[in-house]
Design a protein around this motif. Structure first.
Motif, short mmCIF file in Angstrom:
data_model
loop_
_atom_site.label_atom_id
_atom_site.label_comp_id
_atom_site.label_asym_id
_atom_site.label_seq_id
_atom_site.Cartn_x
_atom_site.Cartn_y
_atom_site.Cartn_z
N SER A 1 0.89 7.25 7.86
CA SER A 1 1.15 6.93 6.46
C SER A 1 2.53 6.31 6.24
CB SER A 1 1.03 8.19 5.60
OG SER A 1 -0.24 8.77 5.73
N ASN B 1 0.81 -1.21 0.00
CA ASN B 1 0.00 0.00 0.00
C ASN B 1 0.85 1.27 0.00
OD1 ASN B 1 -2.53 -1.37 0.09
ND2 ASN B 1 -2.19 -1.78 2.27
N ASN B 2 2.15 1.10 -0.23
CA ASN B 2 3.10 2.21 -0.33
C ASN B 2 3.36 2.89 1.02
OD1 ASN B 2 4.79 3.16 -2.37
ND2 ASN B 2 3.67 5.07 -2.57
N ARG B 3 2.97 2.25 2.12
CA ARG B 3 3.30 2.77 3.44
C ARG B 3 4.72 2.34 3.79
NH1 ARG B 3 -0.49 2.17 8.33
NH2 ARG B 3 0.19 0.01 8.14
#
Length: 305
Positions: A85, A47-49
């Motif tokens: 994030s 999820n690009n975290r």
């Protein structure tokens, strides 16, 4: 003029774990024993975290990988926190016999792309994990750092802790309209920081808009800084710059003397960034990232004298 000889790419994540799908940005080395270094880095999940992971590298055996962390060193915070994030590797230093990990907390925004602030985690010698000291950032936005603050470099010098860190001075309709510079702060204990209003490394090129991730050393009474800069003529991706100073406050940029640039092809052919400097035996080494902000992993170069 420095002259760095590239020795190649060392490590690139490739779906190693669900939290380490890609990237190995912001490498930071901690000496463990003999030729073994633990390299902390920032990786991303599906999820690009971003999370913080590590690999152990053997400098005596052609920089071979000895171990990869199976669980994150540090993970994003709960929903709504300053680091929900993602977390990114900043700086590791021992203060009062405690290992202090200063990290970036990422918080995605609606009106602007992101908000970065600096958090702190302390190593627990009993559990052998880094524990965040607070749900809030250690260094948050302020009147003089109103938009976002980023990657610190810290030295214990002249009886105090000195920090050089990134500060964004504005946003615009496009990311290239930001003014991300490097500022300075001091502390007696590594917890409470007195920030200076002064910009110590400023933008100098016509279309330059970002200075990021300083790494500062002090050698023979002179401060030296390596950093990433973005926007110089037709070059729009990160390059590694260099500056020196007599007092750590007034710096002289000598980017043309950095002695390292992108390669003609391969993993670091379009970008180089996020330098980390270390000395092993009689050789000075640089860990750095290549293309796509660490998506191609990190590599190493040695200083030729």
């Amino acid at each position: 003029m420095q002259n760095w000889k590239k020795l190649g790419n060392i490590f690139t994540p490739d779906n190693n774990f669900d939290w380490m799908v890609s990237h190995a940005a912001n490498p930071f080395a901690e000496h463990l024993k003999k030729g073994i270094y633990k390299i902390y880095f920032t990786c991303r999940d599906a999820n690009n975290r971003s999370h913080i992971g590590s690999v152990d590298i053997d400098f005596e055996n052609n920089f071979s990988i000895e171990n990869i962390s199976k669980t994150p060193i540090l993970s994003p915070g709960e929903l709504g926190l300053f680091d929900d994030s993602g977390v990114a590797m900043g700086y590791l230093i021992e203060i009062n016999n405690k290992k202090m990990l200063y990290y970036l907390g990422w918080n995605l925004k609606v009106t602007v792309p992101w908000l970065n602030t600096i958090g702190l985690a302390v190593y627990n010698n009993k559990t052998h994990i880094f524990e965040k000291i607070s749900k809030a950032p250690l260094l948050d936005r302020s009147h003089h750092d109103p938009f976002t603050i980023s990657y610190p470099s810290i030295l214990f010098d002249d009886g105090i802790y000195k920090m050089w860190y990134g500060s964004n001075l504005k946003w615009g309709t496009d990311q290239s309209e930001m003014n991300h510079v490097i500022k300075y702060a001091e502390s007696k204990d590594g917890i409470t920081w007195l920030r200076s209003e002064k910009i110590v490394i400023d933008l100098v090129y016509d279309n330059e808009y970002a200075l990021s991730k300083p790494f500062v050393t002090k050698e023979n009474g002179e401060y030296k800084m390596w950093y990433s800069y973005r926007g110089r003529g037709k070059i729009t991706t990160y390059r590694i710059g260099y500056a020196f100073s007599k007092d750590g406050i007034i710096w002289h940029r000598k980017d043309n003397d950095a002695g390292i640039d992108v390669s003609a092809s391969g993993w670091d052919s379009t970008m180089i960034s996020y330098p980390f400097i270390l000395n092993y035996k009689d050789t000075k080494y640089m860990l750095y990232n290549g293309n796509d902000y660490g998506k191609t992993g990190f590599g190493i170069a040695e200083l030729k004298v």
